[in-house]
Write an enzyme that holds these catalytic residues in place. Structure first.
Site, PDB file in Angstrom:
ATOM      1  N   TYR A 137       0.836  -1.196   0.000  1.00 42.99           N
ATOM      2  CA  TYR A 137       0.000   0.000   0.000  1.00 42.99           C
ATOM      3  C   TYR A 137       0.874   1.251   0.000  1.00 42.99           C
ATOM      4  O   TYR A 137       0.736   2.142  -0.847  1.00 42.99           O
ATOM      5  CB  TYR A 137      -0.930   0.006   1.217  1.00 42.99           C
ATOM      6  CG  TYR A 137      -1.569   1.350   1.471  1.00 42.99           C
ATOM      7  CD1 TYR A 137      -2.455   1.904   0.552  1.00 42.99           C
ATOM      8  CD2 TYR A 137      -1.271   2.085   2.623  1.00 42.99           C
ATOM      9  CE1 TYR A 137      -3.027   3.153   0.767  1.00 42.99           C
ATOM     10  CE2 TYR A 137      -1.841   3.324   2.855  1.00 42.99           C
ATOM     11  CZ  TYR A 137      -2.713   3.851   1.918  1.00 42.99           C
ATOM     12  OH  TYR A 137      -3.264   5.085   2.134  1.00 42.99           O
ATOM     13  N   VAL A 201      -4.927  -4.844  21.836  1.00 45.58           N
ATOM     14  CA  VAL A 201      -3.776  -3.947  21.942  1.00 45.58           C
ATOM     15  C   VAL A 201      -2.574  -4.742  21.445  1.00 45.58           C
ATOM     16  O   VAL A 201      -2.113  -5.672  22.108  1.00 45.58           O
ATOM     17  CB  VAL A 201      -3.553  -3.473  23.389  1.00 45.58           C
ATOM     18  CG1 VAL A 201      -2.293  -2.616  23.488  1.00 45.58           C
ATOM     19  CG2 VAL A 201      -4.767  -2.708  23.889  1.00 45.58           C
ATOM     20  N   ARG A 275       2.348  -6.477  15.896  1.00 39.97           N
ATOM     21  CA  ARG A 275       2.195  -6.720  14.473  1.00 39.97           C
ATOM     22  C   ARG A 275       3.486  -6.310  13.765  1.00 39.97           C
ATOM     23  O   ARG A 275       4.078  -5.276  14.092  1.00 39.97           O
ATOM     24  CB  ARG A 275       1.022  -5.912  13.900  1.00 39.97           C
ATOM     25  CG  ARG A 275      -0.322  -6.319  14.460  1.00 39.97           C
ATOM     26  CD  ARG A 275      -1.453  -5.489  13.874  1.00 39.97           C
ATOM     27  NE  ARG A 275      -1.329  -4.081  14.249  1.00 39.97           N
ATOM     28  CZ  ARG A 275      -2.290  -3.186  14.099  1.00 39.97           C
ATOM     29  NH1 ARG A 275      -3.449  -3.537  13.584  1.00 39.97           N
ATOM     30  NH2 ARG A 275      -2.108  -1.930  14.458  1.00 39.97           N
TER      31      ARG A 275
END
Length: 320
Positions: A137, A201, A275
């Site tokens: 992206y 979270v 992540r």
């Protein structure tokens, strides 16, 4: 003046289209409704359902400028379907630039992103920072920025790319309603609405005061005002790139606590693993936008941003 707003049925595009209308301009919204909503197109705008690859069907010399928001924008999806992002974001924009050239429309404001920077070496991030996107992206948005630079140099396009940090809040009848939703504030509001059991979270061991990631949030109405200033600034043969942010950040836990305060609802948290590719801190330097565009955001209060988003989320829930 007359403007074409591509992707004007989406979140940011619809708010910018509304601001253009309120400033007395004529607005044509071009959107294929793949992610936008027909009811999101502001009243008073002319709506054309179509793809940016076909913009030549509607563009002519009566348009003062194009404000370009049409893009695939889910980071996670871009990792598993990169071909979709290269085709739509880069191929679609190339077709749009060709249509503008053919029609003699020489001003463009492009919806770019902080994702072009990747993992920053220093914060606040300035426009001269290294660009090293960590996902397709961001890479496609950076590619379009390069494409616009070439178009300006070779064909006299006057362009401004605005690199957003975290856009949030709502403006009148326009707010976030992505499907699937990936942005923190609307996700936490879904917990407050009972549509989600808890908020995840992703990592609580970052080198920040409370261990969670810090992001720079900007109200969508402030963002829209920057676009109107950018249209005025666009200068033939020049491609200006500006960051849009507040210059300060809020942690994930600060956002969650603010939603608790604004909504009066408990927001259960679940700590999940980090992540990949999530920087600890992403905060913008918006000095260039202030100095070159005369932009002065006035809605930096996180509680106000959340309150506007909460009002919009409740409105959508009542209508469903």
């Amino acid at each position: 003046m007359k403007y074409l707003v591509t992707g004007g049925a989406g979140y940011v595009g619809s708010v910018v289209a509304q601001h253009l209308l309120e400033a007395g301009h004529e607005v044509v919204v071009l959107d294929n409704l793949s992610t936008g909503f027909r009811e999101g197109v502001p009243s008073g705008a002319t709506f054309v359902e179509g793809d940016i690859r076909d913009a030549a069907k509607w563009l002519d010399s009566s348009f003062e400028a194009v404000l370009h928001f049409a893009a695939s924008s889910q980071v996670g999806e871009s990792v598993v379907k990169p071909e979709k992002y290269w085709d739509n974001n880069v191929g679609g924009t190339m077709a749009l630039l060709g249509a503008m050239r053919e029609a003699g429309v020489r001003k463009l404001v492009f919806s770019s992103t902080a994702a072009t920077y990747g993992e920053p070496k220093e914060v606040p991030i300035v426009e001269t920072a290294e660009t090293a996107p960590t996902n397709p992206y961001g890479a496609t948005k950076l590619a379009v920025d390069h494409m616009i630079t070439g178009e300006a140099a070779a064909h006299g396009l006057g362009a401004v790319s605005l690199r957003y940090f975290n856009v949030a809040g709502a403006y009148g009848a326009h707010g976030e309603r992505h499907d699937p939703e990936s942005h923190l504030i609307p996700l936490v509001l879904q917990v407050a609405q009972g549509r989600r059991e808890a908020i995840s979270v992703y990592g609580d061991d970052y080198p920040t005061p409370d261990g969670t990631c810090i992001r720079d949030y900007i109200h969508v109405a402030d963002l829209a005002e920057a676009h109107l200033l950018a249209v005025r600034h666009a200068t033939p043969g020049e491609h200006l790139i500006c960051n849009l942010g507040n210059g300060e950040g809020f942690s994930v836990r600060q956002v969650i606590e603010t939603v608790r305060e604004v909504t009066g609802h408990p927001i259960p948290e679940v700590v999940a693993p980090r992540r990949g590719g999530d920087p600890a801190v992403l905060v913008a330097s918006a000095r260039a936008a202030r100095e070159k565009l005369g932009w002065n955001p006035s809605r930096a209060d996180l509680a106000g941003i959340v309150a506007d988003a909460w009002e919009f989320a409740q409105k959508i829930a009542r209508e469903q």
